[in-house]
Design an enzyme around this catalytic site. Sequence first.
Site, PDB file in Angstrom:
ATOM      1  N   THR A  28     -21.926  10.431 -46.543  1.00 26.64           N
ATOM      2  CA  THR A  28     -22.916   9.522 -47.143  1.00 26.64           C
ATOM      3  C   THR A  28     -22.458   8.071 -47.070  1.00 26.64           C
ATOM      4  O   THR A  28     -23.268   7.169 -46.865  1.00 26.64           O
ATOM      5  CB  THR A  28     -23.249   9.909 -48.602  1.00 26.64           C
ATOM      6  OG1 THR A  28     -22.035  10.149 -49.303  1.00 26.64           O
ATOM      7  CG2 THR A  28     -24.115  11.138 -48.680  1.00 26.64           C
ATOM      8  N   PHE A  35     -29.834  15.449 -46.890  1.00 30.27           N
ATOM      9  CA  PHE A  35     -31.260  15.745 -47.019  1.00 30.27           C
ATOM     10  C   PHE A  35     -31.570  16.576 -48.265  1.00 30.27           C
ATOM     11  O   PHE A  35     -32.717  16.738 -48.638  1.00 30.27           O
ATOM     12  CB  PHE A  35     -31.839  16.388 -45.755  1.00 30.27           C
ATOM     13  CG  PHE A  35     -31.325  17.765 -45.446  1.00 30.27           C
ATOM     14  CD1 PHE A  35     -31.794  18.853 -46.149  1.00 30.27           C
ATOM     15  CD2 PHE A  35     -30.391  17.953 -44.451  1.00 30.27           C
ATOM     16  CE1 PHE A  35     -31.334  20.120 -45.867  1.00 30.27           C
ATOM     17  CE2 PHE A  35     -29.922  19.220 -44.161  1.00 30.27           C
ATOM     18  CZ  PHE A  35     -30.388  20.309 -44.870  1.00 30.27           C
ATOM     19  N   ASP A 105     -22.508  15.453 -37.545  1.00 24.74           N
ATOM     20  CA  ASP A 105     -22.531  14.050 -37.088  1.00 24.74           C
ATOM     21  C   ASP A 105     -21.357  13.680 -36.184  1.00 24.74           C
ATOM     22  O   ASP A 105     -21.255  12.546 -35.764  1.00 24.74           O
ATOM     23  CB  ASP A 105     -22.577  13.126 -38.314  1.00 24.74           C
ATOM     24  CG  ASP A 105     -21.497  13.456 -39.338  1.00 24.74           C
ATOM     25  OD1 ASP A 105     -20.377  13.830 -38.939  1.00 24.74           O
ATOM     26  OD2 ASP A 105     -21.770  13.337 -40.551  1.00 24.74           O
ATOM     27  N   HIS A 120     -22.076  24.195 -38.497  1.00 31.77           N
ATOM     28  CA  HIS A 120     -23.520  23.984 -38.343  1.00 31.77           C
ATOM     29  C   HIS A 120     -23.830  23.309 -37.002  1.00 31.77           C
ATOM     30  O   HIS A 120     -24.894  22.722 -36.833  1.00 31.77           O
ATOM     31  CB  HIS A 120     -24.083  23.162 -39.502  1.00 31.77           C
ATOM     32  CG  HIS A 120     -24.116  23.924 -40.804  1.00 31.77           C
ATOM     33  ND1 HIS A 120     -24.425  23.343 -42.011  1.00 31.77           N
ATOM     34  CD2 HIS A 120     -23.870  25.228 -41.081  1.00 31.77           C
ATOM     35  CE1 HIS A 120     -24.361  24.256 -42.973  1.00 31.77           C
ATOM     36  NE2 HIS A 120     -24.021  25.404 -42.435  1.00 31.77           N
ATOM     37  N   CYS A 131     -32.054  28.396 -19.643  1.00 32.81           N
ATOM     38  CA  CYS A 131     -31.014  28.745 -18.657  1.00 32.81           C
ATOM     39  C   CYS A 131     -29.625  28.740 -19.256  1.00 32.81           C
ATOM     40  O   CYS A 131     -28.659  29.098 -18.594  1.00 32.81           O
ATOM     41  CB  CYS A 131     -31.085  27.810 -17.450  1.00 32.81           C
ATOM     42  SG  CYS A 131     -30.473  26.148 -17.763  1.00 32.81           S
ATOM     43  N   CYS A 155     -33.647  22.493 -15.322  1.00 33.29           N
ATOM     44  CA  CYS A 155     -34.575  23.590 -15.023  1.00 33.29           C
ATOM     45  C   CYS A 155     -35.979  23.294 -15.545  1.00 33.29           C
ATOM     46  O   CYS A 155     -36.903  24.069 -15.329  1.00 33.29           O
ATOM     47  CB  CYS A 155     -34.047  24.904 -15.611  1.00 33.29           C
ATOM     48  SG  CYS A 155     -34.290  25.080 -17.398  1.00 33.29           S
ATOM     49  N   SER A 194     -21.537  20.922 -52.116  1.00 27.59           N
ATOM     50  CA  SER A 194     -21.896  21.626 -53.356  1.00 27.59           C
ATOM     51  C   SER A 194     -21.771  23.131 -53.191  1.00 27.59           C
ATOM     52  O   SER A 194     -22.047  23.880 -54.123  1.00 27.59           O
ATOM     53  CB  SER A 194     -23.327  21.281 -53.764  1.00 27.59           C
ATOM     54  OG  SER A 194     -23.449  19.893 -53.922  1.00 27.59           O
ATOM     55  N   ASN A 218     -16.087  16.899 -55.534  1.00 27.27           N
ATOM     56  CA  ASN A 218     -17.521  16.759 -55.290  1.00 27.27           C
ATOM     57  C   ASN A 218     -18.164  16.076 -56.483  1.00 27.27           C
ATOM     58  O   ASN A 218     -17.736  16.281 -57.623  1.00 27.27           O
ATOM     59  CB  ASN A 218     -18.143  18.153 -55.067  1.00 27.27           C
ATOM     60  CG  ASN A 218     -19.525  18.064 -54.457  1.00 27.27           C
ATOM     61  OD1 ASN A 218     -19.735  17.393 -53.457  1.00 27.27           O
ATOM     62  ND2 ASN A 218     -20.499  18.726 -55.078  1.00 27.27           N
TER      63      ASN A 218
HETATM   64 ZN    ZN Z   1     -32.236  24.863 -18.413  1.00 26.18          ZN
END
Ligand code: ZN
Length: 249
Positions: A28, A35, A105, A120, A131, A155, A194, A218
């Site tokens: 942050t 979000f 990020d 993530h 592909c 592709c 969290s 936190n």
């Molecule tokens: Zn592709």
Amino acid sequence: MMQSIERISELLQGARFPVFLTGAGVSTDSGIPDFRSPGTGIWEKVDPMEVATISAFREDPGRFWSFYSERMGMLSSAKPNPAHIALARLEGGGYVKGLITQNIDRLHSLAGSQLVAEVHGSIDHAECLECGSSHSYDRVTEMLAAGASIPLCDCGAALKPGVVLFGENLPGEAIREAANWAGQADVMLVAGSSLGVYPVAGLPELTRSAGGVLIIMNDSPTPYDEVSEIVSRGRVEEVLPRIAEELGV
Ligand code: ZN
């Protein structure tokens, strides 16, 4: 706060296999809104549960990218903050054996951390679901800068950012590495998360059940506060540099 900095530093000094887990709170200060905190930045205008889903991407890649290119633009200009830099210094000093992050990020890597598991995913690449080829971040941003409404694979299919969208599985390799680290950790320090999103929220339990201790840093409560050795509500971009300083790295 001074007291918790000393105690955290002592625990890290005595740790055989210290592992860190970071979430949105670490970024942050780099201007990247969480979000899950309402009313921040681009998330004011759109509901991530509606646009940042794999089904939204498959149904209408153009609509998806009209939103996501704005997010990429914001992420592109973000720089590592003192929390990222402190974690890289701690790793250099041997105080981080694994850094698990929920953030996409790439700021930990930009700060110099190497032992990173991005559970993530990350914007550092984009994938073709047709592909299977992977394309670099630079290539995708070039296509967007050149006016492409949808970055395309060779592709011809629409590329998907290398981040985990809602409704997608987590990257197997990263989550296996994270679980391996969590199970070996004698100290796990959670910073800026969290711990509300599974399966990542289950990783501290792996550490605990193997006899490791938890440190929570936190600004709001987590489900693990009561079973943690230390809970700090200090700002991560202030506390982590002070720990690095205390440890002389
Ligand atoms: Zn592709």
